[in-house]
Design an enzyme around this catalytic site. Structure first.
Site, PDB file in Angstrom:
ATOM      1  N   ASP A  97      -4.515 -39.535 -13.445  1.00  0.00           N
ATOM      2  CA  ASP A  97      -5.619 -38.733 -13.957  1.00  0.00           C
ATOM      3  C   ASP A  97      -5.183 -37.274 -13.992  1.00  0.00           C
ATOM      4  OD1 ASP A  97      -5.629 -37.955 -11.289  1.00  0.00           O
ATOM      5  OD2 ASP A  97      -7.782 -37.643 -11.285  1.00  0.00           O
ATOM      6  N   GLU A 112     -16.349 -44.964 -12.269  1.00  0.00           N
ATOM      7  CA  GLU A 112     -15.218 -44.474 -13.067  1.00  0.00           C
ATOM      8  C   GLU A 112     -15.657 -44.060 -14.472  1.00  0.00           C
ATOM      9  OE1 GLU A 112     -12.592 -43.522 -11.888  1.00  0.00           O
ATOM     10  OE2 GLU A 112     -12.405 -44.559  -9.983  1.00  0.00           O
ATOM     11  N   TYR A 148      -6.382 -44.846 -17.764  1.00  0.00           N
ATOM     12  CA  TYR A 148      -6.814 -44.391 -16.446  1.00  0.00           C
ATOM     13  C   TYR A 148      -7.791 -45.373 -15.806  1.00  0.00           C
ATOM     14  CZ  TYR A 148      -9.515 -42.453 -12.799  1.00  0.00           C
ATOM     15  OH  TYR A 148     -10.152 -42.341 -11.602  1.00  0.00           O
TER      16      TYR A 148
END
Length: 287
Positions: A136, A35, A118
């Site tokens: 996102d 991520e 996020y």
DNA sequence: GAAACGTGGCA
DNA sequence: TTGCCAAGTTT
């Protein structure tokens, strides 16, 4: 109307790409690293760096045990190298404060450096299966089109979380698949430039399609500044020099990477302020 | 909320 | 060639 989520989930199960972070046994640490790397960086560029990274540092403690500069070096040219620094700091915090285990609580994740709305929810959902709305750029675009009937989302807002929450299935596994499915749909079908509406599972329910694909009317995004000749490019050049060197890089050597002294000094000062470079005996090194 | 922050691929 | 876009976060 409320089979919106069911449609996305079914489509996802049939069409999901085989990506490293979707393999069985992929760890929460791997999800966290992926991520970080995926923030503003395309999947195809992330995959090789991710595999190298997890081979070298399979746990947060492994990364925490090396100097932060090693993380910056391994980041190579992924871009936004402060992410490497933040990821290293996060690994230290996880090792010291969380017993080496990536937290699954959103607030605990938000407290870590480099983790925002996020990433915190992405880790809680994709690594641990918890029920939270993930938002996102892909999901914002899908909601803008399919739900709001707009060609593009407006400026990002905390209200985006509320909008996604309203669509989220109650069932935990279904909510995780819905989050992943909305992202996947935005990534491979409902794409920014040329959406493949003929392949879209939501075509029959899409508000934008129903309205006749009206063009975007809202406020324009600020146009991205030119990279050639920018301070960002100079920072990148200097950092590449530091990554390649294993002894301090001298001022004389830095003169060779960019001719404009004022811009070079400004870029170096910025790198020092960000902690991406440190002054050393006779020059500069990674931290 | 705006601006800063990398790098590369594609139309 | 130029402009847009890419699983955002921080200040």
């Amino acid at each position: 109307m409320h089979d919106f989520a069911a449609t996305v989930v079914a489509w996802y199960h049939a069409n999901r790409r085989d990506l490293p972070w979707r393999r069985d046994g992929f760890t929460p640490w791997g999800t966290l690293v992926s991520e970080f790397m995926l923030q503003q960086t395309p999947v195809s560029r992330v995959i090789p760096r991710l595999e190298e990274w997890l081979t070298r540092w399979p746990t947060p403690a492994d990364l925490a045990a090396v100097p932060p500069g090693e993380a910056v070096r391994a980041w190579k040219s992924l871009g936004y190298p402060r992410r490497a620094l933040w990821l290293h700091s996060a690994a230290v915090a996880i090792t010291e404060r969380h017993g080496g285990v990536v937290p699954e609580d959103v607030d605990a994740l938000l407290a870590l450096p480099g983790i925002g709305d996020y990433t915190a929810r992405a880790v809680a959902v994709f690594a641990y299966g918890n029920r939270h709305p993930v938002v996102d750029t892909n999901i914002r675009r899908v909601i803008a089109r399919a739900v709001d009937g707009q060609a593009e989302p407006g400026p990002p807002s905390r209200r985006d979380l509320t909008a996604m929450e309203a669509l989220l299935p109650e069932d935990r596994p279904a909510s995780a698949a819905f989050n992943a499915g909305m992202m996947e749909l935005g990534a491979i079908v409902c794409v920014a430039r040329t959406p493949r509406c003929d392949e879209c599972p939501l075509a029959a329910q899409c508000a934008w399609r129903r309205a006749g694909y009206p063009p975007y009317e809202g406020p324009r995004k600020a146009t991205q500044k030119r990279y050639e000749g920018s301070d960002r490019q100079v920072r990148g050049r200097i950092l590449a020099e530091l990554r390649a060197a294993h002894v301090p890089v001298t001022d004389a050597e830095l003169e060779g990477v960019w001719p404009d002294a004022a811009q070079r000094d400004r870029a170096l000062a910025g790198l020092l302020a960000d902690g991406l470079a440190v002054a050393a005996e006779g020059g500069y090194t990674l931290p």
